[in-house]
Scaffold this motif. Sequence first.
Motif, short mmCIF file in Angstrom:
data_model
loop_
_atom_site.label_atom_id
_atom_site.label_comp_id
_atom_site.label_asym_id
_atom_site.label_seq_id
_atom_site.Cartn_x
_atom_site.Cartn_y
_atom_site.Cartn_z
N ILE A 133 0.88 -1.16 0.00
CA ILE A 133 0.00 0.00 0.00
C ILE A 133 0.92 1.22 0.00
O ILE A 133 1.60 1.49 0.98
CB ILE A 133 -0.95 -0.02 1.21
CG1 ILE A 133 -1.76 -1.31 1.21
CG2 ILE A 133 -1.87 1.21 1.18
CD1 ILE A 133 -2.60 -1.54 2.46
N LEU A 134 0.96 1.89 -1.15
CA LEU A 134 2.01 2.86 -1.45
C LEU A 134 1.45 4.24 -1.81
O LEU A 134 0.29 4.34 -2.23
CB LEU A 134 2.82 2.36 -2.66
CG LEU A 134 3.37 0.93 -2.56
CD1 LEU A 134 3.83 0.45 -3.92
CD2 LEU A 134 4.51 0.91 -1.57
N PRO A 135 2.28 5.29 -1.71
CA PRO A 135 1.83 6.60 -2.21
C PRO A 135 1.48 6.52 -3.71
O PRO A 135 0.48 7.08 -4.14
CB PRO A 135 3.03 7.50 -1.97
CG PRO A 135 3.79 6.85 -0.87
CD PRO A 135 3.60 5.37 -1.07
N GLU A 136 2.30 5.79 -4.48
CA GLU A 136 2.06 5.56 -5.91
C GLU A 136 2.51 4.15 -6.24
O GLU A 136 3.54 3.68 -5.72
CB GLU A 136 2.83 6.56 -6.77
CG GLU A 136 2.37 7.98 -6.62
CD GLU A 136 3.14 8.93 -7.53
OE1 GLU A 136 3.86 8.46 -8.45
OE2 GLU A 136 3.02 10.14 -7.32
N CYS A 137 1.78 3.46 -7.11
CA CYS A 137 2.17 2.12 -7.54
C CYS A 137 3.43 2.20 -8.40
O CYS A 137 3.61 3.15 -9.16
CB CYS A 137 1.05 1.46 -8.36
SG CYS A 137 -0.44 1.12 -7.40
N THR A 138 4.29 1.20 -8.28
CA THR A 138 5.49 1.13 -9.10
C THR A 138 5.35 0.08 -10.20
O THR A 138 6.17 0.05 -11.11
CB THR A 138 6.72 0.81 -8.23
OG1 THR A 138 6.50 -0.43 -7.55
CG2 THR A 138 6.98 1.92 -7.21
N LEU A 139 4.36 -0.78 -10.11
CA LEU A 139 4.09 -1.79 -11.13
C LEU A 139 3.10 -1.25 -12.16
O LEU A 139 2.39 -0.27 -11.88
CB LEU A 139 3.51 -3.06 -10.48
CG LEU A 139 4.41 -3.78 -9.48
CD1 LEU A 139 3.64 -4.91 -8.80
CD2 LEU A 139 5.66 -4.31 -10.17
N PRO A 140 3.02 -1.89 -13.34
CA PRO A 140 2.04 -1.45 -14.34
C PRO A 140 0.61 -1.49 -13.78
O PRO A 140 0.24 -2.44 -13.08
CB PRO A 140 2.21 -2.46 -15.48
CG PRO A 140 3.61 -2.97 -15.32
CD PRO A 140 3.86 -2.99 -13.83
N LEU A 141 -0.16 -0.45 -14.09
CA LEU A 141 -1.49 -0.31 -13.52
C LEU A 141 -2.55 -1.12 -14.27
O LEU A 141 -2.53 -1.21 -15.48
CB LEU A 141 -1.91 1.15 -13.50
CG LEU A 141 -1.09 2.09 -12.62
CD1 LEU A 141 -1.63 3.51 -12.72
CD2 LEU A 141 -1.04 1.60 -11.19
N THR A 142 -3.48 -1.64 -13.50
CA THR A 142 -4.68 -2.27 -14.03
C THR A 142 -5.75 -1.20 -14.21
O THR A 142 -6.54 -1.24 -15.15
CB THR A 142 -5.19 -3.34 -13.05
OG1 THR A 142 -4.13 -4.25 -12.79
CG2 THR A 142 -6.38 -4.08 -13.60
N GLY A 143 -5.79 -0.24 -13.29
CA GLY A 143 -6.74 0.86 -13.36
C GLY A 143 -6.32 2.00 -12.46
O GLY A 143 -5.62 1.79 -11.47
N THR A 144 -6.73 3.22 -12.81
CA THR A 144 -6.40 4.39 -12.00
C THR A 144 -7.63 4.84 -11.23
O THR A 144 -8.74 4.89 -11.77
CB THR A 144 -5.88 5.56 -12.86
OG1 THR A 144 -6.86 5.89 -13.84
CG2 THR A 144 -4.59 5.20 -13.56
N GLN A 145 -7.44 5.11 -9.96
CA GLN A 145 -8.49 5.58 -9.05
C GLN A 145 -9.73 4.70 -9.12
O GLN A 145 -10.86 5.18 -9.21
CB GLN A 145 -8.84 7.04 -9.34
CG GLN A 145 -7.65 7.95 -9.13
CD GLN A 145 -7.99 9.42 -9.37
OE1 GLN A 145 -9.08 9.77 -9.78
NE2 GLN A 145 -7.02 10.27 -9.12
N VAL A 146 -9.53 3.37 -9.06
CA VAL A 146 -10.64 2.41 -9.18
C VAL A 146 -10.98 1.69 -7.89
O VAL A 146 -12.06 1.13 -7.75
CB VAL A 146 -10.35 1.37 -10.29
CG1 VAL A 146 -10.27 2.04 -11.65
CG2 VAL A 146 -9.08 0.59 -10.00
N VAL A 147 -10.06 1.68 -6.91
CA VAL A 147 -10.26 0.91 -5.69
C VAL A 147 -11.08 1.71 -4.68
O VAL A 147 -10.80 2.89 -4.44
CB VAL A 147 -8.91 0.50 -5.06
CG1 VAL A 147 -9.11 -0.23 -3.74
CG2 VAL A 147 -8.11 -0.35 -6.02
N ASP A 148 -12.10 1.07 -4.11
CA ASP A 148 -12.95 1.69 -3.10
C ASP A 148 -12.58 1.26 -1.68
O ASP A 148 -12.78 2.01 -0.73
CB ASP A 148 -14.42 1.34 -3.36
CG ASP A 148 -14.90 1.90 -4.68
OD1 ASP A 148 -14.99 3.13 -4.80
OD2 ASP A 148 -15.17 1.10 -5.61
N LYS A 149 -12.07 0.03 -1.53
CA LYS A 149 -11.78 -0.52 -0.21
C LYS A 149 -10.61 -1.50 -0.33
O LYS A 149 -10.52 -2.23 -1.31
CB LYS A 149 -13.01 -1.23 0.35
CG LYS A 149 -12.87 -1.69 1.80
CD LYS A 149 -14.15 -2.35 2.30
CE LYS A 149 -15.30 -1.41 2.46
NZ LYS A 149 -15.32 -0.59 3.67
#
Length: 138
Positions: free
Chosen positions: A70-86
């Motif tokens: 759980i990071l300030p920013e992901c370092t791996l390739p993204l699946t989605g941006t601003q998609v997680v609710d919980k």
Amino acid sequence: SSGINAEWPLRPGDLTMLGGLQVSANGDLANWMIPGKMVKGMGGAMDLVGSPGTTVVVTMEHTARGSHKILPECTLPLTGTQVVDKIITEKCVFNVVKDVGLVLEEIAEGETLDSIKEATSAPFEVSPDLKPLQQIKM
């Protein structure tokens, strides 16, 4: 037609639960590529998290081999941006709140605010209604 949405269309209000490799403070999700491993593709995860109106819950280990997930920013390739609710881990539950970031809602027995801070790279706020980690009764 092909694709997951053609076979199982998501409707507003649907719930998607996924595992995660990393989640950022603003709800970005990386869950399809493990560094140094052969990758065949991301599967249907991008379709699932990109469906409008879907609540996305990520369940994962809080850390992996001592590394924060759980990071300030992901370092791996993204699946989605601003998609997680919980985010649900063995240590706690965070809600991801737009324009706020992570809010600690539940904490596991034996954990403290300090232990959660040590295991979490991303900044977070603590809910005024912080409660013990709840178990679902079936």
